[in-house]
Design a protein around this motif. Structure first.
Motif, PDB file in Angstrom:
ATOM      1  N   ALA A  94      61.314 -22.560  19.092  1.00 33.17           N
ATOM      2  CA  ALA A  94      62.112 -21.449  18.610  1.00 33.17           C
ATOM      3  C   ALA A  94      63.337 -21.401  19.416  1.00 33.17           C
ATOM      4  O   ALA A  94      63.739 -21.921  20.523  1.00 33.17           O
ATOM      5  N   LEU A  95      64.401 -20.657  18.735  1.00 24.99           N
ATOM      6  CA  LEU A  95      65.636 -20.532  19.359  1.00 24.99           C
ATOM      7  C   LEU A  95      65.433 -19.125  20.157  1.00 24.99           C
ATOM      8  O   LEU A  95      65.552 -18.014  19.427  1.00 24.99           O
ATOM      9  N   ALA A  96      65.213 -19.177  21.380  1.00 23.50           N
ATOM     10  CA  ALA A  96      65.323 -17.831  22.132  1.00 23.50           C
ATOM     11  C   ALA A  96      66.234 -17.791  23.283  1.00 23.50           C
ATOM     12  O   ALA A  96      66.696 -19.039  23.781  1.00 23.50           O
ATOM     13  N   VAL A  97      66.649 -16.668  23.726  1.00 23.90           N
ATOM     14  CA  VAL A  97      67.818 -16.564  24.681  1.00 23.90           C
ATOM     15  C   VAL A  97      67.470 -15.698  25.692  1.00 23.90           C
ATOM     16  O   VAL A  97      66.496 -14.842  25.833  1.00 23.90           O
ATOM     17  N   ASP A  98      68.241 -15.847  26.845  1.00 22.72           N
ATOM     18  CA  ASP A  98      68.267 -14.956  28.127  1.00 22.72           C
ATOM     19  C   ASP A  98      69.220 -13.694  27.546  1.00 22.72           C
ATOM     20  O   ASP A  98      70.381 -13.699  27.212  1.00 22.72           O
ATOM     21  N   ARG A  99      68.272 -12.775  27.319  1.00 23.48           N
ATOM     22  CA  ARG A  99      69.084 -11.424  26.491  1.00 23.48           C
ATOM     23  C   ARG A  99      70.085 -10.718  27.176  1.00 23.48           C
ATOM     24  O   ARG A  99      71.002 -10.546  26.626  1.00 23.48           O
ATOM     25  N   GLY A 100      69.981 -10.620  28.598  1.00 15.25           N
ATOM     26  CA  GLY A 100      70.820  -9.976  29.311  1.00 15.25           C
ATOM     27  C   GLY A 100      72.033 -10.864  29.405  1.00 15.25           C
ATOM     28  O   GLY A 100      73.252 -10.125  29.239  1.00 15.25           O
ATOM     29  N   HIS A 101      72.122 -11.987  29.690  1.00 15.25           N
ATOM     30  CA  HIS A 101      73.406 -12.968  29.610  1.00 15.25           C
ATOM     31  C   HIS A 101      73.863 -13.110  28.018  1.00 15.25           C
ATOM     32  O   HIS A 101      75.195 -13.034  27.989  1.00 15.25           O
ATOM     33  N   PHE A 102      73.254 -13.066  27.322  1.00 14.44           N
ATOM     34  CA  PHE A 102      73.643 -13.273  25.752  1.00 14.44           C
ATOM     35  C   PHE A 102      74.502 -12.064  25.482  1.00 14.44           C
ATOM     36  O   PHE A 102      75.635 -12.221  24.861  1.00 14.44           O
ATOM     37  N   SER A 103      73.959 -10.889  25.586  1.00 14.11           N
ATOM     38  CA  SER A 103      74.724  -9.753  25.305  1.00 14.11           C
ATOM     39  C   SER A 103      75.673  -9.560  26.172  1.00 14.11           C
ATOM     40  O   SER A 103      77.000  -9.036  25.593  1.00 14.11           O
ATOM     41  N   HIS A 104      75.765  -9.673  27.422  1.00 17.58           N
ATOM     42  CA  HIS A 104      76.953  -9.654  28.209  1.00 17.58           C
ATOM     43  C   HIS A 104      77.830 -10.610  27.885  1.00 17.58           C
ATOM     44  O   HIS A 104      79.332 -10.141  28.019  1.00 17.58           O
ATOM     45  N   ASP A 105      77.733 -11.670  27.660  1.00 20.20           N
ATOM     46  CA  ASP A 105      78.838 -12.632  27.403  1.00 20.20           C
ATOM     47  C   ASP A 105      79.456 -12.187  25.883  1.00 20.20           C
ATOM     48  O   ASP A 105      80.648 -12.116  25.916  1.00 20.20           O
ATOM     49  N   LEU A 106      78.599 -11.895  25.100  1.00 15.03           N
ATOM     50  CA  LEU A 106      79.254 -11.344  23.516  1.00 15.03           C
ATOM     51  C   LEU A 106      80.263 -10.157  23.946  1.00 15.03           C
ATOM     52  O   LEU A 106      81.264  -9.947  23.427  1.00 15.03           O
ATOM     53  N   THR A 107      79.679  -9.280  24.835  1.00 13.17           N
ATOM     54  CA  THR A 107      80.414  -8.023  24.904  1.00 13.17           C
ATOM     55  C   THR A 107      81.726  -8.526  25.692  1.00 13.17           C
ATOM     56  O   THR A 107      82.986  -8.049  25.136  1.00 13.17           O
ATOM     57  N   THR A 108      81.975  -9.293  26.668  1.00 14.67           N
ATOM     58  CA  THR A 108      83.036  -9.633  27.160  1.00 14.67           C
ATOM     59  C   THR A 108      83.861 -10.744  26.282  1.00 14.67           C
ATOM     60  O   THR A 108      85.242 -10.410  26.294  1.00 14.67           O
ATOM     61  N   THR A 109      83.371 -11.352  25.542  1.00 19.66           N
ATOM     62  CA  THR A 109      84.078 -12.262  24.366  1.00 19.66           C
ATOM     63  C   THR A 109      84.913 -11.441  23.456  1.00 19.66           C
ATOM     64  O   THR A 109      86.028 -11.543  23.361  1.00 19.66           O
ATOM     65  N   LEU A 110      84.174 -10.347  23.074  1.00 24.17           N
ATOM     66  CA  LEU A 110      84.905  -9.419  22.106  1.00 24.17           C
ATOM     67  C   LEU A 110      86.090  -8.456  22.758  1.00 24.17           C
ATOM     68  O   LEU A 110      87.153  -8.356  22.166  1.00 24.17           O
ATOM     69  N   GLU A 111      85.745  -8.142  23.934  1.00 23.66           N
ATOM     70  CA  GLU A 111      86.705  -7.382  24.957  1.00 23.66           C
ATOM     71  C   GLU A 111      88.073  -8.028  25.124  1.00 23.66           C
ATOM     72  O   GLU A 111      89.061  -7.349  25.102  1.00 23.66           O
ATOM     73  N   ARG A 112      87.915  -9.227  25.174  1.00 22.09           N
ATOM     74  CA  ARG A 112      89.225 -10.022  25.691  1.00 22.09           C
ATOM     75  C   ARG A 112      89.830 -10.704  24.336  1.00 22.09           C
ATOM     76  O   ARG A 112      90.901 -11.020  24.536  1.00 22.09           O
ATOM     77  N   HIS A 113      89.266 -10.326  23.248  1.00 25.19           N
ATOM     78  CA  HIS A 113      90.158 -10.802  22.157  1.00 25.19           C
ATOM     79  C   HIS A 113      91.162  -9.760  21.834  1.00 25.19           C
ATOM     80  O   HIS A 113      91.041  -8.653  21.580  1.00 25.19           O
ATOM     81  N   PRO A 114      92.373 -10.457  21.595  1.00 33.41           N
ATOM     82  CA  PRO A 114      93.494  -9.451  21.451  1.00 33.41           C
ATOM     83  C   PRO A 114      93.595  -8.767  20.069  1.00 33.41           C
ATOM     84  O   PRO A 114      94.355  -7.777  20.109  1.00 33.41           O
ATOM     85  N   LEU A 115      92.884  -8.993  18.896  1.00 37.42           N
ATOM     86  CA  LEU A 115      92.828  -8.416  17.982  1.00 37.42           C
ATOM     87  C   LEU A 115      91.813  -7.314  17.791  1.00 37.42           C
ATOM     88  O   LEU A 115      91.392  -6.635  16.845  1.00 37.42           O
ATOM     89  N   ILE A 116      90.962  -7.214  18.853  1.00 37.98           N
ATOM     90  CA  ILE A 116      89.571  -6.514  19.039  1.00 37.98           C
ATOM     91  C   ILE A 116      89.693  -5.296  19.767  1.00 37.98           C
ATOM     92  O   ILE A 116      90.065  -5.469  21.072  1.00 37.98           O
ATOM     93  N   GLU A 117      89.623  -3.953  19.479  1.00 36.77           N
ATOM     94  CA  GLU A 117      89.370  -2.830  20.186  1.00 36.77           C
ATOM     95  C   GLU A 117      87.975  -2.420  20.292  1.00 36.77           C
ATOM     96  O   GLU A 117      87.395  -2.353  19.174  1.00 36.77           O
ATOM     97  N   LEU A 118      87.413  -2.437  21.505  1.00 38.13           N
ATOM     98  CA  LEU A 118      85.898  -1.937  21.364  1.00 38.13           C
ATOM     99  C   LEU A 118      86.074  -0.451  21.843  1.00 38.13           C
ATOM    100  O   LEU A 118      86.520  -0.015  22.985  1.00 38.13           O
ATOM    101  N   ARG A 119      85.865   0.376  21.032  1.00 37.75           N
ATOM    102  CA  ARG A 119      85.830   2.066  21.263  1.00 37.75           C
ATOM    103  C   ARG A 119      84.559   2.500  21.477  1.00 37.75           C
ATOM    104  O   ARG A 119      83.617   2.513  20.433  1.00 37.75           O
ATOM    105  N   ARG A 120      84.229   3.219  22.626  1.00 39.31           N
ATOM    106  CA  ARG A 120      82.888   3.568  22.919  1.00 39.31           C
ATOM    107  C   ARG A 120      83.101   5.076  22.544  1.00 39.31           C
ATOM    108  O   ARG A 120      83.297   5.928  22.975  1.00 39.31           O
ATOM    109  N   GLU A 121      82.380   5.279  21.264  1.00 39.15           N
ATOM    110  CA  GLU A 121      82.168   6.701  20.798  1.00 39.15           C
ATOM    111  C   GLU A 121      81.411   6.617  19.651  1.00 39.15           C
ATOM    112  O   GLU A 121      81.226   5.669  18.967  1.00 39.15           O
TER     113      GLU A 121
END
Length: 469
Positions: A94-121
Motif C-alpha cells: 500500500a501507499l501509506a504516509v507519515d501523516r504529520g510530515h505529509f500535511s505539514h509539507d503540503l501546507t508549507t508548499t502552498l504557503e510559499r507559492h507566489p500565486l496562492i493565498e491561504l486565508r484562514r476563515e
C-alpha cells in the motif's frame, strides 16, 4: 488584463490539489480554510490536506484500482501524490504516509507559492461572482450547507464514516505480535496480533456487547454505513466469522519465529484470526489498527481492544471516532467537468460530490482545479477519457441513477468493457490499466497537459508560469 483570483473553499485533499493546479496554470487563487478559527469533529490539526481516517492511499500496484489512480495522477503532476510518494512509510503493497510530515509539507508548499493565498476563515455563503471551487467535504459547516441547499434546491444525502484508533508502538507486546506482510509480499510492514479460536470468540463476544457512543436524534434516523468502511462492531454483529473474512482474516500471515507456516504440516500453529497494525509515522512510533474504525465509547474501545493478544497494555494516542458524511446528488447537479449545470463558474470536488477515498478526492480536485483555471484563461473545460480510472469515476458520479446514488470508490467495475472477454482477473485488470494509461497519455498530449513546471522544493519564483501554451 489581470486575471481575477479563483476561490477554493475547503483545504482537504481535493481543495489542496485544486489550489495547486490553478496556481500552476498561472492563475491566482485564494484557498479558504476555516481551521484553526473553527475546528471540526474529525480534524486534529490546522494543516491542509490532513488525513482524518487512515494514513493509507490504498494498494500501489497499477493492476489495482487505487494504484492505477495513483499512476494516472502522477502522470498529470498531482501535488498530493508527489508528496505521498515523498513521505511514504512501509505498508506492504500500500501507499501509506507519515501523516504529520505529509500535511505539514503540503501546507508549507502552498504557503510559499507566489500565486496562492491561504486565508484562514470560515466561508458562510457561496460567492455569487467569479469562479469558485467547493471542496468542503463531508463535514461542510451548517451555514454553507444551508446556502448550498438553497442554491441546488435539494437536501444533502448522507452516510456514516469512521476512523480507527492509533496505538503507541512501545506499548505493543512484540513478544506476541510479529512483523509480516500478507503472503510475504514486499517488505514486512505490518505488526500482526494472532488469536487462537478461544481468544477470538471471547473478543467477538465482548465486541458485540460493547457500548456505542450515542448518535444525535437526526443522525439515528438516517444512519447508514458505507459498506467499504463499516465500524468493526457493526461487522461483528453480522456474524461470528464476518471479521475473519474481513480485516481479521488470517490467510497468508506467518510468524517466522515459530517455523515455516507454508509447510502444510504446521497447520496447528496457524492463527485463527489476525489483527493487523499499519505504521503511521516514519519512525514507527505510532500504529493504526487496520479495519478497526469504530463508534464505541472510548472507555469501551480501551477495554475491548486490550483483549487482543499483544495489545494488553496498549496506549492509545487517538481513539476511533465516527461522524456523519454528507454529499450532494451529483448526477442531477454536475457535468463530467465537475461544473454545476446551473452555474458553470461553480465547480465541486472531493467527498462532497460522492467520490470515496483519498485518491478519488485528489482526482476530483485535479480536474476541478484544472477546469477552473481553464475557465479563467478563456479555454474550454476538459472531460477525462472514460477508459481511465479518473474519467470513469467522475463519469459515474455525474451520470449514475440519481434516485439510488451512493458514494463510489475507484474500482474496475465502472470502466467500459474490453473489446474481448478475459477470464483471468489479474490479466483483465492489466489490460484495463494498459488501455487507460495509453489513452491518458494521448489525451494529455492532445490538450497540452504537462506536469508542473514549479518545483515542489523551489522557495520562490518571480513570474507566473502558464501551464497551457
Amino acid at each position: 488584463m489581470a486575471i481575477e483570483p479563483i476561490h477554493v473553499i475547503g483545504g482537504g485533499l481535493a481543495g489542496t490539489e485544486a489550489t495547486w493546479q490553478i496556481a500552476q496554470a498561472g492563475v491566482p487563487v485564494v484557498l479558504h480554510e476555516m481551521r484553526p478559527q473553527r475546528t471540526s469533529p474529525a480534524h486534529h490539526s490546522e494543516e491542509v490536506a490532513e488525513l482524518v481516517c487512515s494514513n493509507s492511499f490504498g494498494a500501489q500496484a497499477t493492476d489495482r484500482a487505487s494504484g492505477l489512480l495513483h499512476e494516472e495522477l502522477r502522470r498529470l503532476g498531482s501535488v498530493i501524490i508527489a508528496k505521498a510518494d515523498e513521505h511514504q512509510v512501509p505498508a506492504g503493497g500500500a501507499l501509506a504516509v507519515d501523516r504529520g510530515h505529509f500535511s505539514h509539507d503540503l501546507t508549507t508548499t502552498l504557503e510559499r507559492h507566489p500565486l496562492i493565498e491561504l486565508r484562514r476563515e470560515e466561508v458562510h455563503q457561496i460567492p455569487t461572482e467569479g469562479i469558485t471551487v467547493l471542496t468542503t467535504g463531508p463535514l461542510t459547516t451548517e451555514a454553507l450547507a444551508a446556502d448550498l441547499q438553497r442554491f441546488t434546491g435539494q437536501d444533502y444525502m448522507s452516510f456514516f464514516d469512521a476512523a480507527s484508533p492509533i496505538v503507541v508502538g512501545d506499548s505493543i507486546n512484540q513478544d506476541v505480535a510479529f512483523m509480516a506482510s500478507r503472503y510475504d509480499r514486499g517488505e514486512a510492514a505490518y505488526l500482526n496480533c494472532p488469536m487462537n479460536r478461544e481468544q477470538y470468540l471471547h473478543f467477538w463476544t465482548e465486541l458485540c456487547k460493547a457500548e456505542q457512543a450515542e448518535l444525535k436524534d437526526f443522525e439515528r434516523e438516517t444512519a447508514k454505513f458505507f459498506e467499504a468502511c463499516l465500524p468493526i462492531e457493526e461487522m461483528a454483529r453480522r456474524g461470528e466469522d464476518t471479521m475473519r473474512y474481513g480485516p481479521l482474516k488470517p490467510v497468508g500471515l506467518f510468524d517466522a519465529r515459530l517455523g515455516d507456516f507454508k509447510d502444510p504440516y504446521n497447520k496447528d500453529k496457524k492463527p485463527y484470526a489476525v489483527v493487523q497494525l499499519r505504521q503511521e509515522d516514519r519512525q514507527g512510533q505510532l500504529w493504526n489498527m487496520v479495519g478497526f474504525q469504530t463508534n464505541l465509547r472510548w472507555g469501551e474501545q480501551a477495554r475491548v481492544f486490550r483483549l487482543i493478544p499483544g495489545l494488553e497494555n496498549a496506549e492509545f494516542v487517538r481513539m476511533g471516532v465516527m461522524h456523519r458524511n454528507t454529499f450532494i446528488n451529483s448526477p442531477e447537479l454536475l457535468h463530467r467537468t465537475l461544473q454545476f449545470k446551473t452555474r458553470p463558474t461553480l465547480l465541486a470536488a472531493g467527498q462532497l460530490v460522492g467520490t470515496e477515498g483519498y485518491t478519488a478526492a485528489t482526482a476530483g480536485g485535479w480536474l476541478a482545479g484544472t477546469n477552473a483555471a481553464r475557465l479563467a484563461l478563456g479555454l474550454e473545460p476538459l472531460e477525462l477519457p472514460v477508459t481511465t480510472m479518473m474519467g470513469a469515476l467522475l463519469d459515474f458520479i455525474s451520470t449514475a441513477e440519481p434516485k439510488h446514488f451512493q458514494p463510489m470508490p475507484p474500482n474496475f467495475g465502472i470502466l467500459p468493457a474490453l473489446p474481448s472477454k478475459i477470464r483471468n482477473k489479474r490479466e483483465r485488470y492489466g489490460q484495463y490499466r494498459d488501455r487507460g494509461l495509453a489513452d491518458l497519455d494521448t489525451w494529455a498530449t492532445q490538450h497540452r497537459i504537462r506536469p508542473s513546471f514549479f518545483s515542489l522544493h523551489t522557495p520562490e519564483i518571480n513570474i507566473p508560469l502558464l501551464r497551457y501554451r
